[in-house]
Design an enzyme around this catalytic site. Sequence first.
Site, short mmCIF file in Angstrom:
data_model
loop_
_atom_site.label_atom_id
_atom_site.label_comp_id
_atom_site.label_asym_id
_atom_site.label_seq_id
_atom_site.Cartn_x
_atom_site.Cartn_y
_atom_site.Cartn_z
N THR A 12 16.64 -0.24 7.45
CA THR A 12 16.65 -1.62 7.95
C THR A 12 15.48 -2.45 7.42
OG1 THR A 12 15.44 -0.98 9.95
CG2 THR A 12 17.85 -0.94 10.06
N CYS A 130 5.24 -0.69 -7.83
CA CYS A 130 6.09 -1.70 -8.47
C CYS A 130 5.46 -2.28 -9.74
CB CYS A 130 6.42 -2.82 -7.48
SG CYS A 130 5.00 -3.46 -6.57
N ARG A 231 -2.61 -11.66 -6.08
CA ARG A 231 -1.44 -12.11 -5.30
C ARG A 231 -1.28 -13.61 -5.52
NH1 ARG A 231 1.97 -8.55 -3.73
NH2 ARG A 231 0.49 -7.40 -2.40
N HIS A 238 7.06 -9.81 -9.93
CA HIS A 238 5.69 -9.69 -10.40
C HIS A 238 5.65 -10.07 -11.89
CE1 HIS A 238 4.76 -7.97 -6.65
NE2 HIS A 238 4.62 -6.70 -6.98
#
Length: 331
Positions: A12, A130, A231, A238
């Site tokens: 979820t 990632c 960030r 990215h």
Amino acid sequence: MKKINLAVVGATGMVGRTFLKVLEERDFPYENLFCFSSKRSAGTTVTVKGKEYVVQELTESSFDQDIDIALFSAGGDISLKFAPIAASKGVIVIDNSSAWRMDPEVPLVVPEVNPEALKNHKNIIANPNCSTIQAVVALKPLYDQYGIKRIVYSTYQAVSGSGVKGMTDLEEGLKGNDLMSCYAHPIAQNCLPHIDVFLENGYTKEEMKMINETKKILGDDSLKITATAVRVPVFFSHSESINVELSKPFEIADVFELMKNAEGLILQDDVANNVYPLAKSAADTDPVYIGRIRRDESIDNGLNLWVVADNIRKGAATNTIQIAETLIKMM
């Protein structure tokens, strides 16, 4: 491919729901699907390939069922506790957290780069960070063709990498509400050179992940690598500036040809027509995009690259599912 019984742990969450979406899009060959979550989310339903599944609470007995492969994306603590339980019952765990990545007994895999590492798994396989995944997809052809001496990473990372809280901070910040529920400073209209915690050497944990994971995936501890991770106020995808010092001389035309034919890469480099990889265009897609390829004229054998990919898809869910697909072909 043969059909298997598949489990999704953290079904979820943001990455878990993307698992389910990508499984459907790729028509992943499962016979039975089991969805697990925390007690809080248990009992909710998810729909995959037109069929509704009730999400079960993850417990120590969850893997007593007939499960072949389990995709984990529920955080490091859950992975540390439940991955060994699943593995002990013959389930192959592909884990998306950082819990197992640097364990010498656990393969760290990007299928386009080092699928051979899967041969040595002991029922736990790690999905890389990632930002590392998209970088090594771009670097592998260069590493094989020319060798690499040094890499300088500068990343521009989307807020979805911080989960729902990061996205909420940006959404609210764009409305003028600087919540800072996720970040130390407002992210809207800002760039934060601070991803994960700072370490004693002054680097962040995110930066060291990229350094260490790149060496492990390419199988080369001699690589000299440095990184700055930032960030930025982008929701998905990215972007990375990668400066590489190659071991051998190269012709720039040959590098273009190499990238054009590399697995998992899409070359977007026509600067005369303003064509180069963009975060917005990469969002909700699976490839790694590369462009702005040019010689670094400040050093011998230097090269600059601009690399972009969706961090929730290729950077997490899709790469994990590609690992599972590769495993099934090896069975």
